[in-house]
Design a protein around this motif. Structure first.
Motif, short mmCIF file in Angstrom:
data_model
loop_
_atom_site.label_atom_id
_atom_site.label_comp_id
_atom_site.label_asym_id
_atom_site.label_seq_id
_atom_site.Cartn_x
_atom_site.Cartn_y
_atom_site.Cartn_z
N LEU A 27 0.80 -1.22 0.00
CA LEU A 27 0.00 0.00 0.00
C LEU A 27 0.84 1.27 0.00
N ASP A 28 1.84 1.38 0.86
CA ASP A 28 2.59 2.64 0.94
C ASP A 28 3.25 3.00 -0.39
N ALA A 29 3.92 2.04 -1.01
CA ALA A 29 4.58 2.31 -2.29
C ALA A 29 3.56 2.59 -3.39
N HIS A 30 2.44 1.86 -3.36
CA HIS A 30 1.37 2.05 -4.35
C HIS A 30 0.75 3.43 -4.19
N ALA A 31 0.47 3.83 -2.96
CA ALA A 31 -0.13 5.14 -2.70
C ALA A 31 0.84 6.27 -3.08
N ALA A 32 2.12 6.10 -2.80
CA ALA A 32 3.09 7.13 -3.18
C ALA A 32 3.13 7.30 -4.70
N MET A 33 3.07 6.21 -5.42
CA MET A 33 3.09 6.26 -6.88
C MET A 33 1.85 6.98 -7.41
N LEU A 34 0.67 6.64 -6.90
CA LEU A 34 -0.58 7.21 -7.41
C LEU A 34 -0.84 8.63 -6.92
N SER A 35 0.00 9.14 -6.03
CA SER A 35 -0.13 10.53 -5.58
C SER A 35 0.95 11.42 -6.18
N ASP A 36 1.75 10.88 -7.09
CA ASP A 36 2.84 11.63 -7.72
C ASP A 36 2.32 12.30 -9.00
N PRO A 37 2.38 13.64 -9.09
CA PRO A 37 1.89 14.33 -10.28
C PRO A 37 2.61 13.91 -11.57
N VAL A 38 3.87 13.56 -11.49
CA VAL A 38 4.60 13.11 -12.69
C VAL A 38 4.01 11.80 -13.19
N VAL A 39 3.73 10.88 -12.29
CA VAL A 39 3.17 9.58 -12.65
C VAL A 39 1.76 9.72 -13.21
N MET A 40 0.97 10.58 -12.60
CA MET A 40 -0.45 10.67 -12.95
C MET A 40 -0.75 11.69 -14.05
N GLU A 41 0.25 12.29 -14.62
CA GLU A 41 0.08 13.31 -15.66
C GLU A 41 -0.83 12.85 -16.80
N HIS A 42 -0.64 11.62 -17.26
CA HIS A 42 -1.40 11.12 -18.40
C HIS A 42 -2.66 10.36 -18.00
N PHE A 43 -3.03 10.46 -16.73
CA PHE A 43 -4.25 9.81 -16.23
C PHE A 43 -5.22 10.88 -15.74
N GLY A 44 -5.31 11.94 -16.49
CA GLY A 44 -6.21 13.04 -16.15
C GLY A 44 -5.69 13.93 -15.05
N LEU A 47 -4.87 12.87 -8.68
CA LEU A 47 -4.00 12.22 -7.71
C LEU A 47 -4.83 11.43 -6.72
N PHE A 48 -4.36 10.25 -6.36
CA PHE A 48 -5.06 9.38 -5.42
C PHE A 48 -4.48 9.56 -4.03
N GLY A 49 -5.36 9.68 -3.04
CA GLY A 49 -4.93 9.63 -1.65
C GLY A 49 -4.74 8.17 -1.24
N ARG A 50 -4.29 7.98 -0.03
CA ARG A 50 -4.01 6.62 0.46
C ARG A 50 -5.25 5.73 0.41
N GLU A 51 -6.40 6.26 0.82
CA GLU A 51 -7.63 5.46 0.83
C GLU A 51 -8.01 5.03 -0.59
N ASP A 52 -7.98 5.96 -1.54
CA ASP A 52 -8.33 5.61 -2.92
C ASP A 52 -7.30 4.68 -3.55
#
Length: 191
Positions: A27-44, A47-52
């Motif tokens: 979860l921690d590594a997954h949440a960090a990845m999905l909350s990174d603006p660089v990673v999520m740039e092409h996904f609209g 940014l995802f919080g830890r719960e999402d």
């Protein structure tokens, strides 16, 4: 719709990676990845919080039971670190044209893993597995029009670009890759 007989994630290995089912301690590594603006740039840009991030992780696990495909955690062998996820799924997207009822390839990698060939290595292993195990005529992919690296990867994986599509009121590119005739024959006899 089921795309394979599996009810849990397989483990796939490449030279540098282990693709495996998600674990709670991802979860921690997954949440960090999905909350990174660089990673999520092409996904609209959302940014995802830890719960999402947790819900997305759990959903990826549950897809295996429902569809026979799902998300796989991508772990770097050199240090055991979670650096992304890759998967096949049918998210029942509300898009035009519809791709519902077909498996879709998707992947996300941590910014630290970009540009090192990890996405190609992981997606290649997953598509090799799909060629042998997935019962469908084709695999789809949607890629943001601004994501040139992902479009190049799709081409290397054997995907062909179709007409553009609309997803969430935004244009997206639509791609398809045929699966071998042996799996489509198995799918038609199993139906």
């Amino acid at each position: 719709m089921r795309f394979s007989a599996l009810t849990s994630a397989p483990t796939l290995e490449t030279e540098r990676l282990v693709l495996r089912g998600f674990r709670e301690d991802d979860l921690d590594a997954h949440a960090a990845m999905l909350s990174d603006p660089v990673v999520m740039e092409h996904f609209g840009g959302h940014l995802f919080g830890r719960e999402d991030a947790w819900r997305r992780l759990v959903g990826g696990v549950g897809l295996w039971q429902l569809q026979g495909v799902g998300l796989l955690a991508v772990e770097r062998k050199a240090d055991g670190k979670l650096i992304g996820h890759v998967g096949l799924f049918d998210y029942h997207r509300e898009m035009t044209p519809s791709i519902e009822g077909k498996p879709e390839l998707g992947y996300i990698f941590a910014a630290e893993a970009h540009g090192q060939g990890f996405a190609g290595e992981a997606c290649g292993a997953l598509m090799q597995w799909a060629d042998e195990a997935v019962e469908a005529a084709e695999v789809m992919a949607i890629i943001a029009p601004t994501n040139a690296p992902s479009m190049r990867l799709a081409e290397r994986l054997g995907f062909q670009r179709l007409l553009d599509a609309i997803y969430r009121n935004e244009p997206t590119t639509l791609w398809t890759r045929a699966l071998p005739a042996s799996t489509t024959s198995a799918a038609s006899t199993a139906a």
